[in-house]
Design a protein around this motif. Structure first.
Motif: not given
Length: 552
Positions: A389-405
């Motif tokens: 889960a931690n990697a999912l979140v850190s990778d999500g912000y660093a290499r992608g975008v979160p919900m709403g973006a």
């Protein structure tokens, strides 16, 4: 009306976990909320101040003296419909005849703002100043909740009387921005909008213009997807291929105020149709993140537990009998109500500014009541198999975008990573789905539903459908067992039909295992038969805000 006496101060105390008195009972939310907002009707703030504050202008008006002397619910409802509801439902709405003027509205607003200020505890409990603009042309629900970032607010809110079109509301908001306020609006209850919420015509009945869609996009970043008067995501009549579209459809709303069930009333249709308007007019009027609300008229915000539902509109649904056979006047049958929904926000800290800014950025999710946590990220370079889960979140912000973006101009298909965690004391999870939406060459909404990750060893059948998770609900005792499902689900999906030249959106939907509906708890506790025309069990759920894709 009906004995509701909680003040804004009481409502915030309830949200913080304190007991309050509602019709002789002392309910408690159990677990305090992190944040909350009282959203009272702007149309009635002055009238309520005159009604309840001795010595206020208008307090001794004959109609208010009459009201305070009424003891029967049917007489109170008749009074309400005559003096309050009817004047506010036309094309030229009016204040109630006993309205004593704008100074009473200002006084009522001061009560609202003072309560939010008094209960704000940064880092522990956040209050947002807000009000409801209750637009109801011809009985269609076009209501908006207006939120402020801080205490820099106008002297009084605007109402449907003063701003009797949604674009007039936005112009009022634009003036408030010039005067130093930071604010946005959230439409709610689109399922009762008579096709007007997403219907393509502005408040004057003219087709959307570039200015209209631009202003709407700026002023309205979010939309409510569920509340006590039903689920506004989808309706089984129009989404027969969606096996989970039959959730809290609130069918009986179509029996009141000339409402009809229309596909154009529902959020999934609306947010996808927004892609068509953006292509034609340059801005997406329906680029909405998702939130949930209660619309609880007892003042008991987020009182959403199925096993402790005491109603939401005073005596109109305050007993088992009226919830089973009665109605909330002019709106809905009691049996079609539900306890309501709540909003989750991913914010770096629990303060007004952080929560407001996260809502403005649409990094929100809604649940049908349970405190499920869910995250969604997307990007062309996200790992297809998140490590944890931690990697999912850190990778999500660093290499992608979160919900709403928004993702823009990709050369390869995006990967979506999803994570959901059950509500601690609640039910296990069944699955996480992603709903993809786009419009065809004629501008008509299209969709695809993908089961991304699920509990157990199930495998999709030849038809591509995932078998049901099972059902542990005991209808004789109104209990269930967490012997099926998962406490946490995490996975990813890469869009195998991605077209880099086609705009699209994607949102996640999380489903719990089946649990008893509130009406089943009521029936079992009171030795009554189950309601024949309502489901005995439900699958509670959560929805993330969409992620949008724009072509180059």
């Amino acid at each position: 009306i009906g004995g509701a006496r909680l003040t804004p101060d009481d409502a915030y105390r309830f949200a913080e976990g304190q007991e309050v008195t509602i019709h002789g009972d002392k309910p408690s939310i159990g677990r305090p909320l992190d944040w909350a907002a009282v959203t009272d009707h702007a149309e009635y703030l002055g009238e309520m101040y005159s009604t309840q504050v001795k010595g206020a202008p208008g307090y001794d008006h004959p109609q208010l003296v009459e009201l305070r002397g009424l003891t029967k619910m049917e007489d109170q409802e008749r009074w309400f419909i005559t003096y309050v509801q009817k004047p506010n439902r036309g094309t030229t709405p009016k204040h109630a005849p006993f309205y004593a003027g704008v100074e009473t509205t200002k006084s009522g607003w001061q009560v609202e703002v003072a309560a939010a200020a008094a209960h704000y505890k940064p880092g522990r409990f956040t209050t947002l100043v807000a009000f409801e603009w209750s637009g109801a042309p011809g009985g269609a629900n076009l209501h908006r909740n207006v939120f402020f970032r801080d205490l820099r607010t106008p002297a009084a809110p605007t109402s449907y009387v003063e701003s009797n079109r949604e674009d007039n509301l936005w112009r009022w908001m634009a003036e408030a921005e010039k005067d130093g306020s930071t604010l946005f609006a959230i439409p709610h209850n689109s399922n009762a909008s008579k096709g007007l919420m997403f219907g393509g015509l502005d408040g004057a009945g003219q087709p959307y213009s570039p200015e209209y869609v631009r202003l709407r996009n700026h002023m309205e970043p979010l939309i409510e997807i569920m509340q006590i008067k039903g689920n506004s995501e989808v309706q089984r009549k129009f989404w027969a291929a969606d096996e989970f579209a039959g959730f809290e459809n609130a069918d009986s709303m179509a029996k009141y105020s000339g409402r009809v069930a229309l596909k154009q009333n529902f959020v999934r249709w609306g947010v996808i149709k927004g892609l068509d308007y953006e292509a034609r007019l340059g801005s997406n009027p329906f680029q909405y993140g998702f939130v949930g609300g209660t619309d609880n008229h007892n003042g008991a915000m987020a009182d959403v537990a199925e096993d402790n539902f005491i109603g939401s509109h005073g005596p109109a649904d305050g007993t088992v009998s009226v919830r089973r056979t009665g109605e909330v006047g002019g709106w809905i049958m009691g049996k079609d109500l539900n306890p309501g929904a709540i909003t989750g926000v991913w914010a770096p800290k629990n303060t007004r500014g952080a929560i407001f800014d996260a809502m403005r950025s649409r990094e929100t999710f809604a649940t049908s009541g349970p405190r499920i946590k869910v995250r969604l990220f997307a990007g062309a370079d996200l790992p297809a198999h998140p490590a944890d889960a931690n990697a999912l979140v850190s990778d999500g912000y660093a290499r992608g975008v979160p919900m709403g973006a928004t993702l823009t101009g990709l050369n390869k298909a995006p990967t979506f990573t999803v994570y959901a965690q059950k509500d601690g004391p609640g039910a296990n999870l069944d699955r996480i789905q992603i709903i993809k939406g786009w419009v065809d060459a004629q501008g008509e909404p299209q969709e695809r539903i993908i089961d991304v990750v699920w509990s157990g060893e199930r495998k999709p059948g030849a038809n591509g459908k995932l078998p049901p998770v099972g059902d542990t609900v005991d209808l004789k005792t109104a209990t269930y067992a967490n012997s099926i499902g998962a406490t946490v689900l995490m996975g990813s999906w890469t869009d195998d039909k991605f077209d880099p030249g086609q705009a699209a959106l994607y949102y996640a939907r999380v489903l719990e295992i089946p649990t008893p509906r509130w009406s089943t708890y009521d029936a079992v506790r009171n030795g009554l038969p189950l309601l024949k025309d309502e489901p005995a069990s439900i699958q509670e759920r959560a929805w993330t805000s969409p992620i949008w894709y724009k072509a180059k």
